[in-house]
Every structure is written in C-alpha cells, then in structure tokens.
Design a protein around this motif. Structure first.
Motif, PDB file in Angstrom:
ATOM      1  N   LYS A   1      -3.606  -4.505  -9.381  1.00 20.35           N
ATOM      2  CA  LYS A   1      -3.421  -3.095  -8.893  1.00 20.35           C
ATOM      3  C   LYS A   1      -4.894  -2.436  -8.796  1.00 20.35           C
ATOM      4  O   LYS A   1      -5.572  -2.671  -9.540  1.00 20.35           O
ATOM      5  CB  LYS A   1      -2.524  -2.182  -9.836  1.00 20.35           C
ATOM      6  CG  LYS A   1      -2.286  -0.891  -9.250  1.00 20.35           C
ATOM      7  CD  LYS A   1      -1.500   0.081 -10.003  1.00 20.35           C
ATOM      8  CE  LYS A   1      -1.936   0.578 -11.290  1.00 20.35           C
ATOM      9  NZ  LYS A   1      -1.165   1.639 -11.554  1.00 20.35           N
ATOM     10  N   TYR A   2      -5.033  -1.930  -7.470  1.00 17.38           N
ATOM     11  CA  TYR A   2      -6.373  -1.035  -7.186  1.00 17.38           C
ATOM     12  C   TYR A   2      -6.021   0.222  -6.876  1.00 17.38           C
ATOM     13  O   TYR A   2      -5.201   0.546  -6.080  1.00 17.38           O
ATOM     14  CB  TYR A   2      -7.052  -1.871  -5.965  1.00 17.38           C
ATOM     15  CG  TYR A   2      -7.472  -3.215  -6.217  1.00 17.38           C
ATOM     16  CD1 TYR A   2      -6.299  -4.401  -6.287  1.00 17.38           C
ATOM     17  CD2 TYR A   2      -8.679  -3.789  -6.642  1.00 17.38           C
ATOM     18  CE1 TYR A   2      -6.668  -5.610  -6.568  1.00 17.38           C
ATOM     19  CE2 TYR A   2      -8.932  -4.989  -6.862  1.00 17.38           C
ATOM     20  CZ  TYR A   2      -8.071  -6.095  -6.897  1.00 17.38           C
ATOM     21  OH  TYR A   2      -8.435  -7.189  -7.017  1.00 17.38           O
ATOM     22  N   GLN A   3      -6.291   1.112  -7.754  1.00 14.59           N
ATOM     23  CA  GLN A   3      -5.927   2.257  -7.861  1.00 14.59           C
ATOM     24  C   GLN A   3      -6.842   3.290  -6.830  1.00 14.59           C
ATOM     25  O   GLN A   3      -8.033   3.012  -6.503  1.00 14.59           O
ATOM     26  CB  GLN A   3      -5.784   3.206  -9.098  1.00 14.59           C
ATOM     27  CG  GLN A   3      -5.054   2.444 -10.128  1.00 14.59           C
ATOM     28  CD  GLN A   3      -4.767   2.895 -11.605  1.00 14.59           C
ATOM     29  OE1 GLN A   3      -3.797   2.870 -12.101  1.00 14.59           O
ATOM     30  NE2 GLN A   3      -5.985   3.637 -11.994  1.00 14.59           N
ATOM     31  N   TRP A   4      -6.058   4.316  -6.354  1.00 19.61           N
ATOM     32  CA  TRP A   4      -6.831   5.106  -5.090  1.00 19.61           C
ATOM     33  C   TRP A   4      -7.929   5.725  -5.841  1.00 19.61           C
ATOM     34  O   TRP A   4      -9.070   5.655  -5.236  1.00 19.61           O
ATOM     35  CB  TRP A   4      -5.832   6.000  -4.586  1.00 19.61           C
ATOM     36  CG  TRP A   4      -6.393   7.156  -3.699  1.00 19.61           C
ATOM     37  CD1 TRP A   4      -6.499   8.529  -4.044  1.00 19.61           C
ATOM     38  CD2 TRP A   4      -7.299   6.904  -2.469  1.00 19.61           C
ATOM     39  NE1 TRP A   4      -6.971   9.064  -3.062  1.00 19.61           N
ATOM     40  CE2 TRP A   4      -7.687   8.237  -1.973  1.00 19.61           C
ATOM     41  CE3 TRP A   4      -7.912   5.684  -1.824  1.00 19.61           C
ATOM     42  CZ2 TRP A   4      -8.537   8.374  -0.866  1.00 19.61           C
ATOM     43  CZ3 TRP A   4      -8.594   6.068  -0.803  1.00 19.61           C
ATOM     44  CH2 TRP A   4      -8.930   7.229  -0.347  1.00 19.61           C
ATOM     45  N   GLU A   5      -7.983   6.496  -6.742  1.00 21.57           N
ATOM     46  CA  GLU A   5      -9.063   7.578  -7.300  1.00 21.57           C
ATOM     47  C   GLU A   5     -10.247   6.673  -7.532  1.00 21.57           C
ATOM     48  O   GLU A   5     -11.158   6.934  -7.025  1.00 21.57           O
ATOM     49  CB  GLU A   5      -8.579   8.144  -8.548  1.00 21.57           C
ATOM     50  CG  GLU A   5      -7.415   9.328  -8.666  1.00 21.57           C
ATOM     51  CD  GLU A   5      -6.168   8.633  -8.427  1.00 21.57           C
ATOM     52  OE1 GLU A   5      -5.913   7.397  -8.634  1.00 21.57           O
ATOM     53  OE2 GLU A   5      -5.233   9.341  -8.057  1.00 21.57           O
TER      54      GLU A   5
ATOM     55  N   PHE B   1       0.847  -1.345   0.002  1.00 20.50           N
ATOM     56  CA  PHE B   1      -0.153  -0.015   0.027  1.00 20.50           C
ATOM     57  C   PHE B   1       0.917   1.035  -0.110  1.00 20.50           C
ATOM     58  O   PHE B   1       1.766   1.474   1.002  1.00 20.50           O
ATOM     59  CB  PHE B   1      -1.093  -0.099   1.231  1.00 20.50           C
ATOM     60  CG  PHE B   1      -2.055   1.001   1.145  1.00 20.50           C
ATOM     61  CD1 PHE B   1      -3.166   0.987   0.339  1.00 20.50           C
ATOM     62  CD2 PHE B   1      -1.705   2.303   1.795  1.00 20.50           C
ATOM     63  CE1 PHE B   1      -3.963   1.830   0.232  1.00 20.50           C
ATOM     64  CE2 PHE B   1      -2.719   3.141   1.685  1.00 20.50           C
ATOM     65  CZ  PHE B   1      -4.006   3.040   0.818  1.00 20.50           C
ATOM     66  N   ILE B   2       0.638   2.136  -0.967  1.00 23.62           N
ATOM     67  CA  ILE B   2       1.712   2.957  -1.293  1.00 23.62           C
ATOM     68  C   ILE B   2       1.621   4.313  -0.250  1.00 23.62           C
ATOM     69  O   ILE B   2       0.282   4.619  -0.247  1.00 23.62           O
ATOM     70  CB  ILE B   2       1.999   3.357  -2.622  1.00 23.62           C
ATOM     71  CG1 ILE B   2       1.896   2.357  -3.662  1.00 23.62           C
ATOM     72  CG2 ILE B   2       2.998   4.509  -3.029  1.00 23.62           C
ATOM     73  CD1 ILE B   2       2.608   1.236  -3.684  1.00 23.62           C
TER      74      ILE B   2
ATOM     75  N   ALA C   1       0.494   7.101  -4.642  1.00 25.86           N
ATOM     76  CA  ALA C   1       0.072   7.189  -3.327  1.00 25.86           C
ATOM     77  C   ALA C   1      -1.619   6.489  -3.213  1.00 25.86           C
ATOM     78  O   ALA C   1      -2.350   6.573  -3.895  1.00 25.86           O
ATOM     79  CB  ALA C   1      -0.099   8.693  -2.808  1.00 25.86           C
ATOM     80  N   ASN C   2      -1.580   5.573  -2.144  1.00 26.98           N
ATOM     81  CA  ASN C   2      -2.777   5.022  -1.719  1.00 26.98           C
ATOM     82  C   ASN C   2      -3.315   3.872  -2.615  1.00 26.98           C
ATOM     83  O   ASN C   2      -4.612   3.297  -2.942  1.00 26.98           O
ATOM     84  CB  ASN C   2      -4.118   6.054  -1.649  1.00 26.98           C
ATOM     85  CG  ASN C   2      -3.821   6.702  -0.407  1.00 26.98           C
ATOM     86  OD1 ASN C   2      -3.031   6.352   0.391  1.00 26.98           O
ATOM     87  ND2 ASN C   2      -4.811   7.552   0.017  1.00 26.98           N
TER      88      ASN C   2
END
Ligand code: 1HN
Length: 376
Positions: free
Chosen positions: A233-237, A129-130, A149-150
């Motif tokens: 990968k699961y992106q934050w936005e 988790f970035i 990030a996130n």
C-alpha cells in the motif's frame, strides 16, 4: 491487396512489398491457404508497420455521469453473485479483449458498508486506486490494509486477495487495474477461488507499510525475493508530500512536470513485474510540451483540473476523471488552475516494454512542441 493505411507517406517505397493481385496469384494464395500457409508479401506491410499505430482510441471517462451508473449496480447485483461488482472501461478499439487501452484492463468497483468480495488468486497482476468512500480494505496474502482516497494498493500475480467495506463505513468506489488482456494474449491465465472463500488476517493491519516504507530504511532481517514489491500500500499523504518536495527541489520536466514512480523498496524497480505506476504533479499553470512513447497508459486525476491533448484532440479533465494514452500517441498535459496543483495517478505496462527492450520516446519538435488541434 498490399496497400495499408499504416503510413501513406512511406507506402510502396523500395524494400516494402508491392505485389499486385493476378488471377494466378489469387489461385496460388488459395492453394497455400489449404496448407495452412500464406505468402508473407500479402501481409508484410501490415505486420511490420513503420511505427506503432495503436488500435486503442484516446478516451476520457468522465466520473460525473459514470458515478451514478456505478452506484446503481449495487441495487442490481450482489458481490456474491457477480464475483466482483465492477463496471469496466471498454475502449472502442479494444472491445474484443475488454481492454481500457493496449493490453491493460480497468474498471470501477463499488462496495457498500458490510459487503465482502470473496478471496481468489490469479496470474494477472492487479492494483486498486481508491476514489471515494470510507472503511474500504483489501486483504493480500493475510495482510489487511485500510484504504482511503488516493491510496494505491497492489494485489500482485498469484496472491490471495479479497476486498470489503467495514460495516460502519460509507459506500466505496475504487479503480481496478489489471494486465488481464496481456496475460490472456500470452495464454498464461490461471484463476483460483480460495478454498474457504475468505482468508485469515495473519499479520497486523497495515504491517507492509510499517515494515517497508520507513524513510529510506530497509529491515535487516526480512528477506524478500518475490518479483513484486513487499510494500502493498502506498498512501496518498506521503506520496503528495514527496511530490511537493521533489517539485520544489528541481525544474519541471517539460512533458510531465514532477513525476515519480511508485517503487519496490527492495530494488527501486517497478512495483510489479508487468504493471508500473506513477503519480505526477503539475504545478499551477503548468503547460506541458508534447511527446510520445511506446507503452499504454491509464491516468486518473487524483487532484485538480486541466486538460490533455492526445493525438490532436483536447480532453478536459477534473478530479476522478480517467483517460488513456495509447502507445506512441502524442500527448501533452496542462494544469488550468492558477492556484492549485494538479496530480495525475497513472498505471502502465512500462515494466513489460522495458524488459522486452521495446521502450522508445520522442519529443515533438515542430510547432513549439505543441500539437495542432484537430477540428472536432
Ligand atoms: C479481480 O480479481 C478484481 O480482485 C477486480 O477485485 C476485477 C477483473 C478481471 C479479473 C479479475 C478484484 C477483475 C479481477
């Protein structure tokens, strides 16, 4: 010798072992020991507790304070020498197994621009988790992913994985999460270094996102039968957007606000066989009620500020802080901001608890659903 501290209210009731030591019994126990045996009644109350009593301690790891120590490791060791440059979260109750909580390991990994950590594979499942930086990437079985990030990324059991930061990036820090303590407890750990130390990138960058995270759609001609998500990968936005829409469309859970699980798009299940993950949104001013459940949970504050009361102790958190909730520990979360959402990323061993039929949950009914605070 049979008294335990498991539950003093229910100790020594009929049906529980209650045998006093006598010289004859002590001598008998010694004889049994020589035969690699023992009398069950000497340990029964300990190995059969009334309810889970975690040896993990609730801990808050404040990022402010820890961050400078993580960054300092860059000048002390290279990724080549260290393998992975990580400062891990060492729960005082779990030092013997290097766990952050229960059977879960976690650490903060730091890499500078231009650095690369070599490829390896292991039977532990892992996630990242970035937290901060620019230019981080991970390669999983030839699939390269750019990380911000996130973002949340999987490196499942058995996959080749390596990490780096692009030369024009900024120093990056991310949280690693692994099931190593569990895999070691099960004596099932294998580890292999990639024969070339690095993998070729064999697919377009971020192809798993392109193929597997379309709006409710699934590719017709791509089969997938591995026991983990093909979406790495699961992106934050999109995660934050989904949470906001979910929160807007329904009432909060009294315990968790709006909580969504990251899922395997093929079957809607957990992302990996042993580790699940979620993101939850606590709307401004959210005051959660207390509950407890089995399973071990590590939270990272992805956004906002607030506090959690865990086993009667208050832990004030802000962005990037990490805290744990041990199995069967009472916990309740509060967003202290009147204007901003708070978001908590979490990973856990729920897939294991569910598969083994060991998941239990209970709401606190006394005291309006809130824990009395224990004086420090
Ligand atoms: C590992 O493979 C990584 O790939 C990080 O970055 C931490 C801790 C124990 C075992 C394997 C990584 C790890 C790890």
């Amino acid at each position: 010798m049979n008294s335990t501290d498991y539950d003093t209210h229910r100790e020594n009731v009929a049906g529980r072992s209650d045998v006093e030591d006598t010289p004859e019994l002590v001598a008998y126990y010694k004889e049994l020991e020589r035969l690699n045996t023992a009398a069950l009644w000497t340990v029964a109350n300990k190995i059969e507790p009334w309810q889970p009593k975690s040896v993990s301690v609730p801990v808050l790891w404040r990022y402010q304070g820890l961050r400078e120590h993580v960054l300092r490791s860059v000048s002390l060791v290279t990724p080549e020498k260290a393998g992975r440059r990580v400062i891990y979260l060492d729960n005082p109750g779990r030092r013997d197994v290097s766990a952050a909580v229960g059977w879960l390991y976690s650490g903060l990994q730091v890499m500078h621009p231009g650095e690369i950590a070599s490829a390896h594979a292991h039977s532990s499942s892992a996630l990242r988790f970035i937290m901060e930086g620019k230019g981080a990437y991970t390669i999983v079985d030839g699939h390269k992913m750019a990380l911000g990030a996130n973002d949340f990324v999987l490196t499942p059991n058995g996959t080749w994985h390596e990490h780096g930061v692009e030369a024009d990036g900024l120093p990056c820090i991310w949280q690693d999460g692994l099931d190593i303590p569990l895999v070691n407890a099960l004596e099932a750990g294998f580890f292999t270094v990639h024969p070339d130390l690095h993998q070729a990138v064999t697919h377009p960058v971020d192809d798993s996102v392109a193929l597997w995270s379309a709006a409710g759609l699934r590719p017709h001609d791509l089969g997938w039968n591995k026991p983990y998500s093909p979406l790495f990968k699961y992106q934050w936005e999109p995660t934050y957007e989904a949470l906001r829409r979910y929160a807007a469309g329904r009432e909060d859970s009294p315990f968790d606000g709006a909580l969504m699980h990251y899922t395997n798009p093929v079957n809607g299940g957990h992302v990996m066989a042993t580790i699940g993950a979620s993101m939850q949104l606590l709307r401004p001013g959210f005051v959660g009620k207390a509950h407890r459940h089995t399973g071990s949970f590590l939270y990272q504050v992805a956004k906002g500020q607030g506090y959690s009361i865990i086993e009667g102790r208050r832990f004030d958190w802000q962005e990037r802080d990490i805290f744990c909730v041990p199995s069967w520990a009472w916990h309740e979360h509060v967003n202290t901001s009147r204007t901003d959402d708070a978001c908590l990323f979490c990973f856990n061993d729920l897939p294991v608890m569910e598969k083994l039929s060991l998941y239990r949950e209970e709401a606190l009914v006394d005291n309006g659903g809130h824990q009395p605070l224990i004086a420090a």
